[in-house]
Motif scaffolding. Sequence first.
Motif, mmCIF file in Angstrom:
data_model
loop_
_atom_site.group_PDB
_atom_site.id
_atom_site.type_symbol
_atom_site.label_atom_id
_atom_site.label_comp_id
_atom_site.label_asym_id
_atom_site.label_seq_id
_atom_site.Cartn_x
_atom_site.Cartn_y
_atom_site.Cartn_z
ATOM 1 N N SER A 205 0.833 -1.207 0.000
ATOM 2 C CA SER A 205 0.000 0.000 0.000
ATOM 3 C C SER A 205 0.864 1.251 0.000
ATOM 4 O O SER A 205 0.574 2.240 -0.687
ATOM 5 C CB SER A 205 -0.937 -0.004 1.218
ATOM 6 O OG SER A 205 -1.789 -1.110 1.188
ATOM 7 N N LEU A 206 1.926 1.191 0.796
ATOM 8 C CA LEU A 206 2.858 2.324 0.825
ATOM 9 C C LEU A 206 3.511 2.525 -0.539
ATOM 10 O O LEU A 206 3.668 3.663 -1.008
ATOM 11 C CB LEU A 206 3.929 2.073 1.887
ATOM 12 C CG LEU A 206 3.538 2.395 3.339
ATOM 13 C CD1 LEU A 206 4.542 1.802 4.291
ATOM 14 C CD2 LEU A 206 3.454 3.896 3.546
ATOM 15 N N GLN A 207 3.879 1.437 -1.182
ATOM 16 C CA GLN A 207 4.501 1.549 -2.499
ATOM 17 C C GLN A 207 3.569 2.252 -3.488
ATOM 18 O O GLN A 207 3.998 3.130 -4.245
ATOM 19 C CB GLN A 207 4.850 0.157 -3.029
ATOM 20 C CG GLN A 207 6.098 -0.434 -2.383
ATOM 21 C CD GLN A 207 6.412 -1.805 -2.961
ATOM 22 O OE1 GLN A 207 5.552 -2.677 -2.985
ATOM 23 N NE2 GLN A 207 7.639 -1.981 -3.398
ATOM 24 N N ASN A 208 2.293 1.861 -3.466
ATOM 25 C CA ASN A 208 1.331 2.476 -4.386
ATOM 26 C C ASN A 208 1.164 3.963 -4.100
ATOM 27 O O ASN A 208 1.117 4.791 -5.018
ATOM 28 C CB ASN A 208 -0.023 1.769 -4.284
ATOM 29 C CG ASN A 208 0.046 0.345 -4.771
ATOM 30 O OD1 ASN A 208 0.886 0.016 -5.611
ATOM 31 N ND2 ASN A 208 -0.804 -0.516 -4.252
ATOM 32 N N ALA A 209 1.076 4.310 -2.787
ATOM 33 C CA ALA A 209 0.912 5.718 -2.429
ATOM 34 C C ALA A 209 2.139 6.531 -2.820
ATOM 35 O O ALA A 209 2.031 7.637 -3.369
ATOM 36 C CB ALA A 209 0.642 5.848 -0.927
ATOM 37 N N PHE B 170 11.169 4.220 -1.708
ATOM 38 C CA PHE B 170 10.625 3.079 -2.456
ATOM 39 C C PHE B 170 11.635 1.933 -2.508
ATOM 40 O O PHE B 170 11.294 0.762 -2.368
ATOM 41 C CB PHE B 170 10.245 3.527 -3.870
ATOM 42 C CG PHE B 170 9.519 2.483 -4.659
ATOM 43 C CD1 PHE B 170 8.156 2.275 -4.469
ATOM 44 C CD2 PHE B 170 10.177 1.690 -5.585
ATOM 45 C CE1 PHE B 170 7.473 1.314 -5.195
ATOM 46 C CE2 PHE B 170 9.508 0.731 -6.303
ATOM 47 C CZ PHE B 170 8.148 0.551 -6.107
ATOM 48 N N GLU B 171 12.897 2.281 -2.669
ATOM 49 C CA GLU B 171 13.951 1.270 -2.707
ATOM 50 C C GLU B 171 14.063 0.548 -1.354
ATOM 51 O O GLU B 171 14.192 -0.675 -1.285
ATOM 52 C CB GLU B 171 15.285 1.925 -3.073
ATOM 53 C CG GLU B 171 16.449 0.945 -3.142
ATOM 54 C CD GLU B 171 17.746 1.653 -3.494
ATOM 55 O OE1 GLU B 171 17.686 2.839 -3.856
ATOM 56 O OE2 GLU B 171 18.800 1.009 -3.398
ATOM 57 N N ASN B 172 13.997 1.330 -0.253
ATOM 58 C CA ASN B 172 14.054 0.729 1.079
ATOM 59 C C ASN B 172 12.855 -0.185 1.336
ATOM 60 O O ASN B 172 12.982 -1.247 1.953
ATOM 61 C CB ASN B 172 14.117 1.826 2.142
ATOM 62 C CG ASN B 172 15.454 2.576 2.114
ATOM 63 O OD1 ASN B 172 16.461 2.033 1.677
ATOM 64 N ND2 ASN B 172 15.459 3.824 2.553
ATOM 65 N N LEU B 173 11.679 0.267 0.881
ATOM 66 C CA LEU B 173 10.482 -0.552 1.055
ATOM 67 C C LEU B 173 10.611 -1.867 0.302
ATOM 68 O O LEU B 173 10.238 -2.939 0.807
ATOM 69 C CB LEU B 173 9.248 0.223 0.548
ATOM 70 C CG LEU B 173 8.807 1.422 1.385
ATOM 71 C CD1 LEU B 173 7.733 2.203 0.664
ATOM 72 C CD2 LEU B 173 8.292 0.974 2.747
ATOM 73 N N SER B 174 11.134 -1.804 -0.922
ATOM 74 C CA SER B 174 11.294 -3.028 -1.713
ATOM 75 C C SER B 174 12.253 -3.988 -1.031
ATOM 76 O O SER B 174 12.029 -5.205 -0.977
ATOM 77 C CB SER B 174 11.793 -2.678 -3.112
ATOM 78 O OG SER B 174 10.868 -1.858 -3.780
#
Length: 799
Positions: A81-85, A101-105
Amino acid sequence: MSNYKEENICMIHHSQIVAINMDLNSDCQLRRYCSKCLLEKTYDGTIYINSEVQEHIQKIKEEYLEKKAYFLKHNVGTIESLQNAIQNIKVTFSYSLDKIFENLSTEKIRLQNQYFNIEETLNGVDLNNFHYFKLQSNENLFQIESFKSLIKASIDQIKNNESLQFCNQQIENLQEDDEVLTFTRGFNSQESNVIATPSLKILCQMHKKQIIAFDMNINRAKENRMACIQCIEEIPNSYTSLKTVQDKWKKFEEFKKNKYQQILEQNKENKDQILEQLKIISEAHNEMNLQITQYLNDYCQSLNQEMQQIFSQMGKNWAICQQKEIFDNIEKLITPTCNQEFSKNISEHYANEEKFVNLNVFDSIKKIRETLKESFYQISKMIKINSNLQIKSKEIQICEKLQSIRPPFSMNSKQVELSLSIESPRKLQVTKDVVQMSLKIKKFKLNLVPKSVSLSLQITLPSKLKIDKQQIQISMVSKQQKIRFENIIEGQKVTQDQNCYALIFDHTNNLLVAGCGQNIQTFKFNSGSFQSQSVFGQHYSNVTALCFIKFNQFISGDAKGQLQFWKEESNSWKQYQKLSSEHFEQINQILYSKKFNQIITCSNDKNITVLENKNQQVNIWACAQTISSHQSNVCSISLNDSETTLISSGSDKQLQIYSRQINFNLIQTIKVEDIIYRLQFIEDSSFCAQIQTGIHLNFYNFNKNQEQYILNQTAEVQNQKSCSQGFPIGICKKHSMILCKHGTYINVLKKMNNQIYRTEQSINFDTMYLYGALTSDGNYLVTWDYRSKQFQVRQLIVN
């Protein structure tokens, strides 16, 4: 390997271990028992056979894995969800958000790997090493907290932006449980105190002791399956505990109960469906019978009145006739073929009158036929063929073929036959009769007094057929779902006085854009409720077409051929391009090709224009191709799913089909009987088209043998003779639904089990100036019409 063997040998009696004590407070070295130990500790209350212990350990592992999976999946979902936002607002904060985004991935991959590592580790735990195993989550807790701190620090750099509040809320949803994997006894201690080792009140025939286990070997004699404690000592590792056997029996009984319940429910459902189909047949017959009778009575009454008027004018005295009338009468009399010409003229006149009545009667009979055909199909799928049937082929296919029908009710007496027959296919050889169903309409002679029309339905089944190789069973089918739209905002009408020729939803179905006169108005849309957001526009004529190209960009076209491109910035819509030279008359429809990043428009100037954005950084659209193959207004266009085929229709009564090479090339032209205002691809190689004055929606499929599109079916729809442009056809694949405006009606069609589309609902607005939009999930329909001057919302009901 030697250590493993030692662990499975009793340290006291040096025999093989057959049971384990699950009391963790006891000495670890004294928790494993051989058959001799069992004799000494039978009533200890903590002894369980290996199979029970293994099941218990497996249950603990599964519960632990399930808890871990919940938290891990929750965190993965939160991160997605965070990635989409972040992706949506990435354009504004490119560098910072790319890093986040890189950290989330990276964290998402870590969590997914952690899940698989836990699962792999748990697979290595069994009854021999479970008491040594202990898994802590401190490291995971530390990593989650560190990750949360890192993400928060990055987001704080741009926290003044309101759009990122959602991100902070989602970050707080990340969590990790502190569950520790430990294996405890876990058996019901209360039951253990009542009965130490579960047993039956049956004694072993050999040892005269209570039965506590069973031999589940399929080759064992039935009377030798029960075992006491001494039986277990003599033949260890071959018995299953009484408790385990009883649990299996309970599960088997539950399975039987569910199966019987399913049979009862299916039987009731089949009965209800067959009765419903029979009711439909009866209602259709009664309705059409009344309709046919009314047609004939009206015609006979009209004919009688006309004849009475003619008879009243006969025998007129020539003394009071005008001179011209007398001359005309004499001219007729001196003509040698006076009688023949009169007979011919009067026969042709009344034959044409009668033909009109016959067509109405025939249309009514066709409706009965279609109802019978659909009901027969539904009932035939629910009938189980007798197991005594014998057919030589393994594969059975049932073909449904409708015999040709002669035009009914001519001046002389004719017999009309409508038949439905089931024929055996090439691979099917039936030794006796084939099932036949025929609908016969008895002789009918048209005269001044109408006779009744009788319908008889005959089904002939063979008394006994034989199957040489394989039994045939037609499985029961689920009930066909019905769909309809219901108005959900009665008393809450949204008035719009300006003409609204175009409406469209965005990709999320939460934003509705409407062309209101020369302006554009946006609404927040949520579960059928409206909330006006903004009104803007720079058009100098009515907005006639709209199309979203991205989540925050759309195009508007007007009645003078101008295209305007809009983009949302800082919660307001701003125009970033205007094209006035591509078309010089009304824009009728706009499409966006996502795969090829193209915009396709059609207009009353006879042209189709393809626009491309070759430099996306500049975001400027320019003409790449102009198609001028139509001879009049281009009313509608549509792309297939693969975006390789384009179809168009025009006021020149032509359907044109184009194939994408480098550009679109015309490959086929289909001539039709009238204007087609709207058409739409349903699947990649099939589309539907609505002819203005027709009473059918036409369906075309691509024929591979002929390498062209051909008409393969039609569906009857409601119409009021004339129609207008606008309101493209809506498609919802989820519900197999087509929504099509025709005249003053919106027709809702659904694909039946036999792959035939049928009209489920027709909504009459009493005006052909009717426009609307369907949400992508098919759940809501929004319309505006000239008569009510209001937006109306309808919700899809499926039952």
